[in-house]
Scaffold this active site. Sequence first.
Site, PDB file in Angstrom:
ATOM      1  N   ARG A  94       3.140   1.629  -5.743  1.00 51.50           N
ATOM      2  CA  ARG A  94       1.951   2.342  -6.205  1.00 51.50           C
ATOM      3  C   ARG A  94       2.227   3.818  -6.467  1.00 51.50           C
ATOM      4  NH1 ARG A  94      -2.632  -0.613  -5.714  1.00 51.50           N
ATOM      5  NH2 ARG A  94      -3.734   1.274  -6.310  1.00 51.50           N
ATOM      6  N   ASN A 132      -6.446   8.970  -3.860  1.00 51.06           N
ATOM      7  CA  ASN A 132      -6.049   8.066  -4.931  1.00 51.06           C
ATOM      8  C   ASN A 132      -7.167   8.123  -5.952  1.00 51.06           C
ATOM      9  OD1 ASN A 132      -5.108   6.032  -6.560  1.00 51.06           O
ATOM     10  ND2 ASN A 132      -5.682   4.375  -5.191  1.00 51.06           N
ATOM     11  N   MET A 147      -2.399   5.605 -10.570  1.00 50.14           N
ATOM     12  CA  MET A 147      -2.259   4.787  -9.362  1.00 50.14           C
ATOM     13  C   MET A 147      -1.502   5.589  -8.297  1.00 50.14           C
ATOM     14  SD  MET A 147      -1.181   0.837  -9.190  1.00 50.14           S
ATOM     15  CE  MET A 147       0.554   0.915  -9.587  1.00 50.14           C
ATOM     16  N   CYS A 148      -1.937   5.467  -7.084  1.00 49.85           N
ATOM     17  CA  CYS A 148      -1.236   6.061  -5.945  1.00 49.85           C
ATOM     18  C   CYS A 148      -1.413   5.115  -4.766  1.00 49.85           C
ATOM     19  CB  CYS A 148      -1.824   7.409  -5.553  1.00 49.85           C
ATOM     20  SG  CYS A 148      -1.528   8.719  -6.755  1.00 49.85           S
ATOM     21  N   GLY A 149      -0.673   5.366  -3.707  1.00 50.51           N
ATOM     22  CA  GLY A 149      -0.847   4.574  -2.495  1.00 50.51           C
ATOM     23  C   GLY A 149      -1.276   5.486  -1.358  1.00 50.51           C
TER      24      GLY A 149
END
Lengths: 228, 298
Positions: B32, B176, B1-3
Amino acid sequence: MPTFDLAECPLRDLNRALHEVTEGSNDITFDVLNPRGAHAVAVGVDAPIRVDVHGSVGYYCGGMNSEGVITVYGNAGPGVAENMMSGTVTIKGDASQYAGATGRGGLLVIDGNASSRCGISMKGIDIVVKGNIGHMSAFMAQSGNLVVLGDAGDALGDSLYEARLFVRGSVKSLGADCVQKEMREEHLILLQDLLDRAGFTDVSPNEFTRYGSARELYNFNIDNVDAY
Amino acid sequence: MCGIVGLFLKDKTLEPQLGAYLSEMLITMTDRGPDSAGIAIYGGERDGLGKITVQSAAPDEDFATLEADLGEALAKSVQLTIKASHAVISLPAECLDAARVKLAELRPGVTVMGSGESVEIYKEVGLPKDVSERFEVAAMTGSHGIGHTRMATESAVTTYGAHPFSTGPDQCLVHNGSLSNHNNLRRELIRDGITFETENDSEVAAAYLSNKLANGETLGEALESGLSDLDGFFTFVVGTKSGFGVLRDPIACKPAVMAETEQYVAFGSEYRALVNLPGIESARVWEPEPATVYFWEH
């Protein structure tokens, strides 16, 4: 009528209050202001209460709902009404991916569009979408009904079990083992009831096409017995 | 997960607030990606001037006399603006390539984060709030910018593994997701003469797009090519000197929300990231379609 302004109070206060409703409680109508995309708004409701959410929500709104009537006046993020048991969740805007995933009962109404994987692995929920749905919707759907007044994306109903799919517009492509089926009287009656309950009274069940499982993928084929 | 966040301004009167909006959007996406954060911001270009953003693990030592040393080596006027572990070197645009060569000789410990006429790139490990404060992102101005909060999956949590990645002049990418064919693609790009700074999969995506752009494709065409050549999960937001693009893979598991008004186009991994933008209540808000190239240009 309790009001929770999520710009002022933590989400946990709202959800705790919703969970504390018991038989005979006087406050059974809740207003939620400024959700501002918050996750997990009104999850785990387990009583016949009404929750009106004024604004857009993030992930998992109305998840696991049992008996509650939850309305979102805005858009919903991924996983709205995930694993709903009963009651009604209505989204006045659009819903993101996997709306109604694994839902076991109740009614999910989406006034706008739903994106990918709508009704994935649904197990008894009824979902009515006024707009379009995205790709891989009703993937491995086991039971319940998915009604789409607009169009469906790619791979509709892939690896479908016994859920019924009704689409009024076009279907970009059908997934493995999903086929068009005859619309019989019993289906017209069922569809009319779903449209009535969703409040979409200006469309006729005759405008829809039914899709379902060819039942070739999930049934054991005796010709394969040698493999075991 | 990333933002991921991105903001492309159509209304010039908002330009003084770009950094403030972007930093707020970035901090909202902390859940995130709490490992690292970074931004690329476009603006402040001046005729004939180029910019190089550099980073050092020992900034006091490396940056102390860099302005004079590099100016002398290039025999040109050079200006250094230090921001914590990063610094932006302004110099005549025609010296950009020569300056990178001299930099490597003069300061082997310094890493180039990006260069061009417009882009500045700042990234570090740590919470987005801390990273944003360290670089004073909220005070930055510009025409468009993108940002990333990282939860590492494919490579180590280091400054160099943080996003954005810049692999071409005024180009940058945030990602992402995770690519599954990045090793093979990296080998192919190395054969084409591209050099890599990290083992990171997202750097490969950035380099892939830069390579396509260098071969004459438009950003829209390069993104379109990426759909067939990049395998894995991705939501990309890319920036160029004048443009801003978005691409999601065909499966589109990684979330994405966009908003457009007369004043801006905004991107967020979640709607939460967009709630403080002006006029968001009446903006057109939608989820970008899978396998569809979105692109805006000034």
